[in-house]
Design a protein around this motif. Structure first.
Motif, PDB file in Angstrom:
ATOM      1  N   CYS A 193       0.842  -1.201   0.000  1.00 18.56           N
ATOM      2  CA  CYS A 193       0.000   0.000   0.000  1.00 18.56           C
ATOM      3  C   CYS A 193       0.878   1.252   0.000  1.00 18.56           C
ATOM      4  CB  CYS A 193      -0.865   0.017   1.253  1.00 18.56           C
ATOM      5  SG  CYS A 193      -2.031  -1.337   1.326  1.00 18.56           S
ATOM      6  N   LEU A 194       0.354   2.321  -0.554  1.00 19.11           N
ATOM      7  CA  LEU A 194       1.040   3.611  -0.473  1.00 19.11           C
ATOM      8  C   LEU A 194       1.039   4.090   0.984  1.00 19.11           C
ATOM      9  CD1 LEU A 194      -0.690   5.169  -3.586  1.00 19.11           C
ATOM     10  CD2 LEU A 194       1.749   4.617  -3.419  1.00 19.11           C
ATOM     11  N   THR A 195       2.012   4.922   1.319  1.00 21.23           N
ATOM     12  CA  THR A 195       2.103   5.430   2.694  1.00 21.23           C
ATOM     13  C   THR A 195       0.819   6.147   3.094  1.00 21.23           C
ATOM     14  OG1 THR A 195       4.478   5.646   2.490  1.00 21.23           O
ATOM     15  CG2 THR A 195       3.444   6.949   4.224  1.00 21.23           C
ATOM     16  N   GLU A 196       0.260   6.917   2.187  1.00 19.42           N
ATOM     17  CA  GLU A 196      -0.952   7.686   2.472  1.00 19.42           C
ATOM     18  C   GLU A 196      -2.109   6.755   2.843  1.00 19.42           C
ATOM     19  OE1 GLU A 196       1.054   7.908  -0.014  1.00 19.42           O
ATOM     20  OE2 GLU A 196       1.683   9.962  -0.364  1.00 19.42           O
ATOM     21  N   GLU A 197      -2.164   5.606   2.169  1.00 13.69           N
ATOM     22  CA  GLU A 197      -3.240   4.647   2.436  1.00 13.69           C
ATOM     23  C   GLU A 197      -3.091   4.040   3.829  1.00 13.69           C
ATOM     24  OE1 GLU A 197      -3.276   3.456  -2.312  1.00 13.69           O
ATOM     25  OE2 GLU A 197      -2.584   2.003  -0.852  1.00 13.69           O
ATOM     26  N   THR A 198      -1.906   3.563   4.117  1.00 18.37           N
ATOM     27  CA  THR A 198      -1.675   2.956   5.436  1.00 18.37           C
ATOM     28  C   THR A 198      -1.942   3.972   6.537  1.00 18.37           C
ATOM     29  OG1 THR A 198      -0.034   1.459   4.538  1.00 18.37           O
ATOM     30  CG2 THR A 198       0.080   1.866   6.906  1.00 18.37           C
ATOM     31  N   TYR A 199      -1.418   5.184   6.332  1.00 15.75           N
ATOM     32  CA  TYR A 199      -1.568   6.215   7.362  1.00 15.75           C
ATOM     33  C   TYR A 199      -3.041   6.523   7.611  1.00 15.75           C
ATOM     34  CZ  TYR A 199      -1.478  10.734   9.670  1.00 15.75           C
ATOM     35  OH  TYR A 199      -1.705  11.750  10.555  1.00 15.75           O
ATOM     36  N   LEU A 200      -3.818   6.676   6.554  1.00 15.20           N
ATOM     37  CA  LEU A 200      -5.220   7.063   6.740  1.00 15.20           C
ATOM     38  C   LEU A 200      -6.031   5.930   7.387  1.00 15.20           C
ATOM     39  CD1 LEU A 200      -7.381   9.185   6.471  1.00 15.20           C
ATOM     40  CD2 LEU A 200      -7.830   8.407   4.146  1.00 15.20           C
ATOM     41  N   PHE A 201      -5.823   4.707   6.930  1.00 19.61           N
ATOM     42  CA  PHE A 201      -6.559   3.598   7.540  1.00 19.61           C
ATOM     43  C   PHE A 201      -6.227   3.469   9.029  1.00 19.61           C
ATOM     44  CE2 PHE A 201      -7.707   1.707   3.349  1.00 19.61           C
ATOM     45  CZ  PHE A 201      -9.018   1.365   3.639  1.00 19.61           C
ATOM     46  N   GLN A 202      -4.910   3.561   9.377  1.00 18.35           N
ATOM     47  CA  GLN A 202      -4.577   3.384  10.800  1.00 18.35           C
ATOM     48  C   GLN A 202      -5.098   4.547  11.627  1.00 18.35           C
ATOM     49  OE1 GLN A 202      -1.836   4.898  12.893  1.00 18.35           O
ATOM     50  NE2 GLN A 202      -1.919   6.560  11.393  1.00 18.35           N
ATOM     51  N   LYS A 203      -5.208   5.730  11.023  1.00 21.77           N
ATOM     52  CA  LYS A 203      -5.770   6.873  11.754  1.00 21.77           C
ATOM     53  C   LYS A 203      -7.247   6.627  12.064  1.00 21.77           C
ATOM     54  CE  LYS A 203      -6.363  11.898  11.496  1.00 21.77           C
ATOM     55  NZ  LYS A 203      -6.419  13.094  10.648  1.00 21.77           N
ATOM     56  N   ILE A 204      -7.954   6.115  11.070  1.00 20.49           N
ATOM     57  CA  ILE A 204      -9.393   5.851  11.280  1.00 20.49           C
ATOM     58  C   ILE A 204      -9.588   4.753  12.330  1.00 20.49           C
ATOM     59  CG2 ILE A 204     -11.485   4.960  10.155  1.00 20.49           C
ATOM     60  CD1 ILE A 204     -10.301   6.276   7.515  1.00 20.49           C
ATOM     61  N   MET A 205      -8.758   3.707  12.257  1.00 25.42           N
ATOM     62  CA  MET A 205      -8.903   2.603  13.218  1.00 25.42           C
ATOM     63  C   MET A 205      -8.562   3.067  14.626  1.00 25.42           C
ATOM     64  SD  MET A 205      -9.950   0.104  11.328  1.00 25.42           S
ATOM     65  CE  MET A 205      -9.930  -1.284  12.450  1.00 25.42           C
ATOM     66  N   ARG A 206      -7.441   3.772  14.763  1.00 27.85           N
ATOM     67  CA  ARG A 206      -6.968   4.134  16.113  1.00 27.85           C
ATOM     68  C   ARG A 206      -7.753   5.311  16.685  1.00 27.85           C
ATOM     69  NH1 ARG A 206      -1.219   2.464  14.301  1.00 27.85           N
ATOM     70  NH2 ARG A 206      -0.874   0.761  15.771  1.00 27.85           N
ATOM     71  N   GLY A 207      -7.748   6.395  15.914  1.00 30.81           N
ATOM     72  CA  GLY A 207      -8.399   7.604  16.418  1.00 30.81           C
ATOM     73  C   GLY A 207      -9.906   7.513  16.340  1.00 30.81           C
ATOM     74  N   GLY A 208     -10.407   6.805  15.308  1.00 35.67           N
ATOM     75  CA  GLY A 208     -11.848   6.734  15.102  1.00 35.67           C
ATOM     76  C   GLY A 208     -12.481   5.582  15.855  1.00 35.67           C
ATOM     77  N   LEU A 209     -12.037   4.360  15.547  1.00 35.80           N
ATOM     78  CA  LEU A 209     -12.697   3.184  16.125  1.00 35.80           C
ATOM     79  C   LEU A 209     -12.061   2.732  17.437  1.00 35.80           C
ATOM     80  CD1 LEU A 209     -13.474   1.150  12.866  1.00 35.80           C
ATOM     81  CD2 LEU A 209     -14.962   2.689  14.157  1.00 35.80           C
TER      82      LEU A 209
END
Ligand code: SF4
Length: 795
Positions: A146-162
């Protein structure tokens, strides 16, 4: 372009020679016929292995027609390997996924649905799992692709969001041990030097790596160095004679799993013969032992390695190794003007993976074979963005962006502040690592998993065991990918994604180098970039969970078009807010700078001015690394500011030989090892669809030593059963002097059920890195029949 007949003959001869070693020459030779045409060339990075070769995609009327290497890129100097030069053929392939597909139950057929509906379903299933069971009932399983932007955004949603750290990725399966080794030996992840050392090295110590096939363009650089300078020594330590061994001055062939003895014996020779660098040790190193990292002395280290005499190690290692071989390679290693070690899965995919990494670093620290030109302890990366996206941007369950450990409250708070979310939102406990995650799927405690651009149904060890959980209707599975895979067979929802050059983003390769690839062509059908998918999914999650913090996670990216502005904003947030002051400071590597560079930027690169010069070639060296200057605490030229070692020292570890978790016995008398071949990449979902590559290696086979084959009555091409306590494969035999007697080897790319070797491999893992021991297990070998016709298989 005019050329004489003599030029043509010269170029043709060069091309034939290059193809023998799987190389593509710089494109002025290969693409001459196209030079005059009206076409555009778009610069980016190779989609496949971790070398990070720089490429240009040729596009005419919106359709790609060729790929060429970038001659002034310091990763590859214009060269590409066979699979690298062909990966563009995935674009526009007839098998591409082009519409969202859904089924409620896994026995149902898939139906095409709209993006709106697909994202609603994904949000509904994840939010209902969270409502009923909390954040740890859901998980994201990403990829070093995955591109860095993809990994970063998904982990942000999982950690900060969920509110879950269940963020993992397939780099756990390939390089977690390397991370553990760097952190515990150097106090900081990732190599000190880089590829520039290859042309300066006087000795190469290649252990547990078939570099010629897994990282071909780097092998070319090593081979060139050796051919031009025959006095340069190449040592290859591997239980299997591989394509890499053919340039070795000394091939050390040993019993699988005994290399910790070999490495300790080399350390003993170095000490006995006083080849260690006393001044380097005095200035920069300390000795450590045990789980608590208790201090040890030089004398204690010498006593620790004392039993590892070359004679004793040669006996333990078995194979063809002699005591004199061990003395010889230790001397070459220690006394060369610059030694580079290179290793990969043979070291990392091991029960003692971190220890094995430590012992390689030990040799470099003992001898001072670090910091200077041509010396480095350089772990090779298996995927194009395992370093970068996953290792650096928070893609594993225990690491937050910017190499921050999850368990440190201060680090969590820094991330929460950067995201503008309440302190305490990110859980304090690391999430489930890969093997625990899929165990939890088996148990039914994880109710929904998002699997992005990877195929655990094939790539997990002992995969049939974990596929039971993936097949269950208790776990809702989303797959984002470009082709169907063994894993999409278990999905409820398949979301078609844009491929490389169909979207914009950054890859970071083995040598701390980040490189930008911009969108050059349109994705087929309704395929979308993952950053768009993640953002739109998060907005729906926020509504369904009535949680404004989830909305806050994607608010900075709201309304941005997905081709450039969206990934750029994500990259800016990650680099400007979360790498500042960290060892992987990337603030200077803006899209504007990356877009101007032939070959990206090596971190640390805190300013654009510095990044425009290419960044840091050698970490920790004052004058080369701006952080070594800004973090300097004394007059010494090297400053080890790594975040994990408060004493700012390199640590030499006392690590004993330890057995793999399964060794041959009366019932399962052979070692099995697995690995890669040059033509294919990972689970073959891409390279298997490229006719040139599929024809070269259409299906897996089992390599058997001729002496073992004779004992078992196996002839070339016979069908052979390879059976472990976990599973069985039926494969044609390749009778070949590659594997040591008592060992067989199978490549792991094949998707066909009876040839998928990860049904056979073992799922025990290193307790430190949690990386499984793919490389060693015990198997039975039995001839089943003579040759049978076989066909290649793709899902
Ligand atoms: S060596 Fe790796 S990065 Fe380079 S062209 Fe081959 S697959 Fe791509």
């Amino acid at each position: 372009m005019a050329q004489t007949r003599r030029d043509f003959i010269k170029k043709t001869a060069a091309l034939s020679a290059a193809s023998l070693v799987g190389m593509q020459l710089p494109v002025d030779v290969n693409t001459m016929a196209r030079a005059a045409e009206d076409e555009a060339w778009h610069r980016g990075t190779c989609r496949l292995c971790g070398v990070g070769c720089r490429v240009e995609l040729g596009v005419k009327n919106g359709v790609p027609f060729a790929l060429r290497g970038v001659a002034d890129a310091r990763t590859n100097y214009g060269y590409l390997c066979m699979k690298g030069m062909h990966f563009w053929k995935c674009m526009g392939h007839k098998d591409r996924l082009t519409k969202p597909l859904y089924r409620e139950r896994k026995a149902d057929p898939f139906k095409e649905i709209s993006w709106d509906k697909a994202l609603d379903i994904a949000a509904e299933r994840f939010s209902s799992a969270v409502k009923a069971h909390g954040g740890n009932a859901v998980a994201y399983y990403g990829s070093g692709q995955c591109l860095t932007e993809e990994t970063y955004l998904f982990q942000k949603i999982m950690r900060g969001g969920l509110k879950t750290n269940n963020v993992e990725g397939n780099p756990r399966l390939c390089m977690a041990s390397a991370v553990g080794g760097y952190m515990t030996s150097f106090g900081a992840d990732e190599p000190i030097g880089g590829y520039a050392d290859l042309e300066k090295a006087h000795c190469f110590f290649i252990i547990g790596s078939n570099t010629a096939e897994a990282h071909p363009v780097l092998f070319r650089r090593i081979m060139r160095r050796k051919l031009d300078n025959p006095e340069v020594k190449v040592i290859n330590a591997d239980p299997r004679v591989s394509q890499t061994s053919r340039i070795a001055d000394k091939h050390l062939q040993f019993k699988p799993g005994t290399d910790l003895s070999l490495l300790n014996a080399m350390a003993k020779v170095i000490i006995d013969e006083k080849l260690h660098d006393q001044q380097f040790l005095g200035n920069y190193a300390v000795f450590k032992q045990g789980k608590e990292a208790k201090a040890a002395s030089f004398d204690e280290f010498a006593q620790f390695v004392a039993p590892y005499t070359p004679e004793a190690a040669a006996k333990t290692c078995g194979g063809t190794i002699t005591a004199d071989d061990i003395r010889q390679v230790a001397r070459w290693f220690a006394t060369s003007k610059g030694t580079v070690s290179l290793w990969c899965m043979g070291i990392n995919q091991r029960k003692q993976g971190v220890w094995a990494n430590n012992l390689i670093h030990n040799l470099h620290i003992l001898t001072g074979q670090l910091m200077k030109e041509g010396a480095d302890s350089l772990s090779l990366t298996g995927q194009p963005n395992a370093c970068g996206g996953v290792r650096e941007a928070g893609g594993l369950c225990h690491i937050l962006p910017g190499h921050r450990p999850v368990e440190k409250e201060k680090m969590r708070n820094q991330v929460e502040e950067a995201w503008g979310i309440p302190l305490g939102r990110i859980p304090a406990e690391p999430g489930l690592h890969t093997m625990d995650l899929f165990t939890a799927v088996n148990k039914g405690t994880v109710k929904a998993v998002w699997i992005n651009c990877t195929s655990p149904a094939q790539s997990l060890p002992n995969c049939d065991l974990y596929n039971k959980g993936l097949a269950s209707d208790d776990c809702f599975i989303v797959c984002t990918d470009i082709f169907k895979t063994r894993t999409t067979e278990y999905a409820n929802l398949i979301l078609p994604t844009a491929f490389h050059f169909e979207k914009t983003g950054v890859y970071g390769c083995t040598e701390r180098r980040s490189q930008l690839t911009r969108k050059a062509i349109k994705a087929p059908g309704e395929a979308k970039p993952e950053v768009w998918i993640a953002r739109e999914w998060a907005k729906r999650l926020a509504t369904k969970l009535n949680d404004p913090v989830i909305a806050q996670c994607v608010k900075p990216f709201d309304g941005l078009e997905e081709d450039f502005a969206l990934p750029q904003a994500i990259w800016d947030e990650y680099t400007q807010k979360l790498t500042k002051g960290r060892d992987n400071d990337l603030r200077g590597a803006s899209y504007a700078v990356l877009g101007r560079m032939a070959d990206g930027v090596q971190w640390p690169a805190p300013t654009e001015e510095f990044a425009l010069k290419g960044g840091t070639v050698k970490k920790f060296v004052k004058g080369l690394d701006p952080m070594a200057d800004s973090e300097s605490k004394n007059d010494l030229p090297y400053q080890f500011y790594g975040p994990a070692h408060e004493d700012r020292k390199l640590w030499i570890w006392l690590r004993p030989q330890a057995e793999p978790s399964e060794v041959p016995d009366a019932d399962y008398p052979f070692y099995l090892s697995t690995g890669r071949i040059i033509d294919h990449w990972h689970t073959m979902s891409m390279t298997g669809r490229i006719p040139e590559l599929l024809r070269a290696n259409p299906y897996a086979y089992v390599e058997i030593n001729p002496k073992d084959a004779a004992k078992l009555g196996i002839k070339p091409g016979d069908m052979v059963e390879v059976r472990s306590r976990r599973g069985v494969n039926l494969l044609p035999a390749k009778v070949y002097e590659g594997p040591i007697e008592g060992m067989v080897f199978v490549y792991w790319h094949d998707q066909e059920q009876t040839r998928m070797i990860n049904k056979v491999t073992k799922d025990d893992y290193d307790p430190a890195s949690k990386e499984p021991e793919f490389k060693i297990c015990a198997v039975q070998i039995q001839r089943v029949s003579g040759p049978r016709p076989l066909t290649p298989f793709l899902v």
